[in-house]
Motif scaffolding. Structure first.
Motif, short mmCIF file in Angstrom:
data_model
loop_
_atom_site.label_atom_id
_atom_site.label_comp_id
_atom_site.label_asym_id
_atom_site.label_seq_id
_atom_site.Cartn_x
_atom_site.Cartn_y
_atom_site.Cartn_z
N ASP A 24 -37.93 102.27 56.88
CA ASP A 24 -39.19 102.69 56.26
C ASP A 24 -39.84 101.55 55.47
OD1 ASP A 24 -39.64 105.54 56.87
OD2 ASP A 24 -37.64 105.76 55.99
N THR A 47 -48.11 101.29 57.87
CA THR A 47 -49.53 101.35 57.58
C THR A 47 -49.88 100.77 56.21
OG1 THR A 47 -49.24 103.61 56.77
CG2 THR A 47 -49.91 103.35 59.06
N ASN A 48 -48.87 100.44 55.44
CA ASN A 48 -49.07 99.91 54.09
C ASN A 48 -48.46 98.51 54.01
OD1 ASN A 48 -49.96 102.59 52.81
ND2 ASN A 48 -48.02 103.09 53.80
N THR A 100 -43.87 102.54 55.53
CA THR A 100 -44.45 103.71 56.18
C THR A 100 -45.04 104.64 55.12
OG1 THR A 100 -42.42 105.01 56.09
CG2 THR A 100 -42.70 103.58 58.02
N ASP A 101 -45.75 105.66 55.58
CA ASP A 101 -46.32 106.64 54.66
C ASP A 101 -45.26 107.56 54.05
OD1 ASP A 101 -48.93 105.71 54.91
OD2 ASP A 101 -49.37 107.01 56.61
N ASN A 102 -44.02 107.49 54.54
CA ASN A 102 -42.92 108.30 53.97
C ASN A 102 -42.49 107.80 52.61
OD1 ASN A 102 -42.82 109.73 56.39
ND2 ASN A 102 -41.25 108.39 57.24
N HIS A 121 -43.46 105.71 48.88
CA HIS A 121 -44.50 105.28 47.94
C HIS A 121 -43.98 104.04 47.23
CE1 HIS A 121 -47.93 105.56 45.27
NE2 HIS A 121 -47.09 105.24 44.29
#
Length: 114
Positions: A20, A44-45, A63-65, A67
């Motif tokens: 991730d 994406t980040n 990933t978006d999973n 923060h």
């Protein structure tokens, strides 16, 4: 990241392991050249520290999973607060100072973060 072997290995890690969070050091490329390797992927980040000339460069992608808050960054460290699955921790991504004259300041900063 320009080497064919490096790019193949990066694709293999993304496909087989699928972490991730992915940390790259010595990217030797500006942001756009780094980002193109992640187009169409789950990463994406991004957070980057550009190289100086043709040396250095850090890239953190996730990933978006997950923060991720970047708390501090330099040519050798990206210090973060990570939240994942209801848990949080602090993670420092480190690329040790390659020049001997910079190592004392590097270790002082790393100790301060720790």
């Amino acid at each position: 990241m320009g080497s064919d072997l490096t790019v193949r290995r990066l694709k293999e890690i993304k496909n087989k392991i699928s972490p991730d969070i992915l940390f790259l050091m010595e990217t030797k490329n500006q942001d756009e050249a780094v980002f193109k390797h992640f187009r169409g992927s789950a990463y994406t980040n991004h957070y980057t520290v550009p190289p100086i000339g043709l040396s250095g460069g850090l890239a953190l992608s996730w990933t978006d999973n997950v923060h991720v808050d970047v708390l501090y960054s330099s040519q050798n460290i990206i210090d973060t607060h990570v939240q994942f699955n209801g848990k949080s921790c602090f993670v420092s991504y480190v690329y040790g100072a390659p020049q001997k004259e910079n190592r004392t300041l590097f270790w002082e900063k790393l100790s301060e973060i720790g």
